[in-house]
Write a protein that holds these residues in place. Structure first.
Motif, PDB file in Angstrom:
ATOM      1  N   ARG A  18       0.720  -1.307   0.050  1.00 29.48           N
ATOM      2  CA  ARG A  18       0.047  -0.139  -0.020  1.00 29.48           C
ATOM      3  C   ARG A  18       0.853   1.214   0.024  1.00 29.48           C
ATOM      4  O   ARG A  18       2.059   1.357   0.258  1.00 29.48           O
ATOM      5  N   THR A  28      -0.154   5.031  -8.867  1.00 30.55           N
ATOM      6  CA  THR A  28      -0.619   3.785  -8.824  1.00 30.55           C
ATOM      7  C   THR A  28       0.558   3.004  -9.518  1.00 30.55           C
ATOM      8  O   THR A  28       0.701   1.686  -9.284  1.00 30.55           O
ATOM      9  N   TRP A  32       2.105  -0.604  -8.509  1.00 28.26           N
ATOM     10  CA  TRP A  32       1.934  -1.982  -9.125  1.00 28.26           C
ATOM     11  C   TRP A  32       3.334  -2.703  -9.594  1.00 28.26           C
ATOM     12  O   TRP A  32       3.668  -3.792  -9.439  1.00 28.26           O
ATOM     13  N   TYR A  51      -6.467  -7.215  -6.994  1.00 30.78           N
ATOM     14  CA  TYR A  51      -7.217  -6.113  -6.409  1.00 30.78           C
ATOM     15  C   TYR A  51      -6.508  -4.931  -6.129  1.00 30.78           C
ATOM     16  O   TYR A  51      -5.500  -4.712  -5.932  1.00 30.78           O
ATOM     17  N   SER A  52      -7.261  -4.001  -6.847  1.00 28.42           N
ATOM     18  CA  SER A  52      -6.732  -2.533  -6.568  1.00 28.42           C
ATOM     19  C   SER A  52      -7.825  -1.838  -5.542  1.00 28.42           C
ATOM     20  O   SER A  52      -8.908  -1.856  -5.884  1.00 28.42           O
ATOM     21  N   GLN A  54      -9.005   1.000  -2.951  1.00 25.29           N
ATOM     22  CA  GLN A  54      -8.883   2.582  -2.240  1.00 25.29           C
ATOM     23  C   GLN A  54      -9.455   2.650  -0.871  1.00 25.29           C
ATOM     24  O   GLN A  54     -10.644   2.383  -0.879  1.00 25.29           O
ATOM     25  N   LYS A  73      -3.991   3.392  -1.062  1.00 23.05           N
ATOM     26  CA  LYS A  73      -4.263   2.640  -2.361  1.00 23.05           C
ATOM     27  C   LYS A  73      -3.524   1.214  -2.097  1.00 23.05           C
ATOM     28  O   LYS A  73      -2.346   1.356  -1.688  1.00 23.05           O
ATOM     29  N   TRP A  74      -4.156   0.377  -2.451  1.00 24.65           N
ATOM     30  CA  TRP A  74      -3.546  -1.315  -1.962  1.00 24.65           C
ATOM     31  C   TRP A  74      -3.423  -1.769  -3.664  1.00 24.65           C
ATOM     32  O   TRP A  74      -4.484  -1.888  -4.310  1.00 24.65           O
ATOM     33  N   ALA A  75      -2.327  -2.510  -3.662  1.00 24.32           N
ATOM     34  CA  ALA A  75      -2.492  -3.611  -4.811  1.00 24.32           C
ATOM     35  C   ALA A  75      -2.074  -4.899  -4.123  1.00 24.32           C
ATOM     36  O   ALA A  75      -1.227  -5.164  -3.212  1.00 24.32           O
ATOM     37  N   GLU A 152     -12.214  -4.819 -16.128  1.00 24.22           N
ATOM     38  CA  GLU A 152     -11.985  -4.862 -14.802  1.00 24.22           C
ATOM     39  C   GLU A 152     -13.242  -4.679 -14.182  1.00 24.22           C
ATOM     40  O   GLU A 152     -14.301  -3.979 -14.546  1.00 24.22           O
TER      41      GLU A 152
END
Length: 167
Positions: A18, A28, A32, A51-52, A54, A73-75, A152
């Motif tokens: 994150r 972003t 990634w 998974y992306s 917010q 923000k998570w990947a 997506e």
């Protein structure tokens, strides 16, 4: 754009990386690039896609959101159980609940059109309102952000509106 499907899900366990970012200073791509080389090393991954996520501050409203508003923000990938973490990975539990699921087809640069439709057209015409849970997208493992035909799933957290309607 077609109507979303409305689904209720249970909590989802994720493992990923994150950052704190904003739309104006979007990082972003860097997130990634840091996550993707290590995604296949995550223990207990379910193989159900990328998974992306917010995560917005709880006090954020649609009216106060600007391109400079910071968010997390998570990947990540889904796991069936949290295991040992390596390469800077972290655990995250995505809260379950009711979601409207849309399909975005096209390049990431086209996403503002999808978001505009969801928030300015679809949502105001429903008996739902945004919930404060995280928003997320799910992409297939072979997702290519340079493919104009890429798809997506866009998961928008909703709840039944507390506002009364005159019929």
């Amino acid at each position: 754009m077609q109507e979303p499907r409305i689904v209720t899900i249970s909590d989802i366990k994720l493992v990923g990386k994150r950052i704190r970012t904003s739309l104006a200073k979007d990082q972003t791509r860097e997130l990634w690039k840091s996550f993707h080389p290590h995604a296949h090393q995550i223990e207990n991954a379910t193989g159900s896609g990328l998974y992306s996520v917010q995560v917005f501050d709880d006090d954020l409203s649609s009216e106060s959101f600007t391109p400079d508003t910071p968010f997390e923000k998570w990947a990540a990938v889904e796991v069936n159980d949290f295991g040992e973490l390596t390469n800077g990975m972290e655990n995250f539990t995505l809260a379950g609940g009711k979601y409207a699921v849309f399909i975005h087809k096209g390049l990431p640069s086209d996403f503002p059109k999808t978001s505009q439709y969801i928030h300015s057209e679809w949502l105001p015409g429903t008996f739902y309102e945004l919930d404060t849970r995280p928003h997320f997208e799910v992409m297939k493992e072979d997702y290519d952000p340079t493919d104009p035909e890429a798809e997506e799933e866009v998961w928008v957290p909703i709840r039944d509106s507390e506002v009364g309607y005159d019929l």
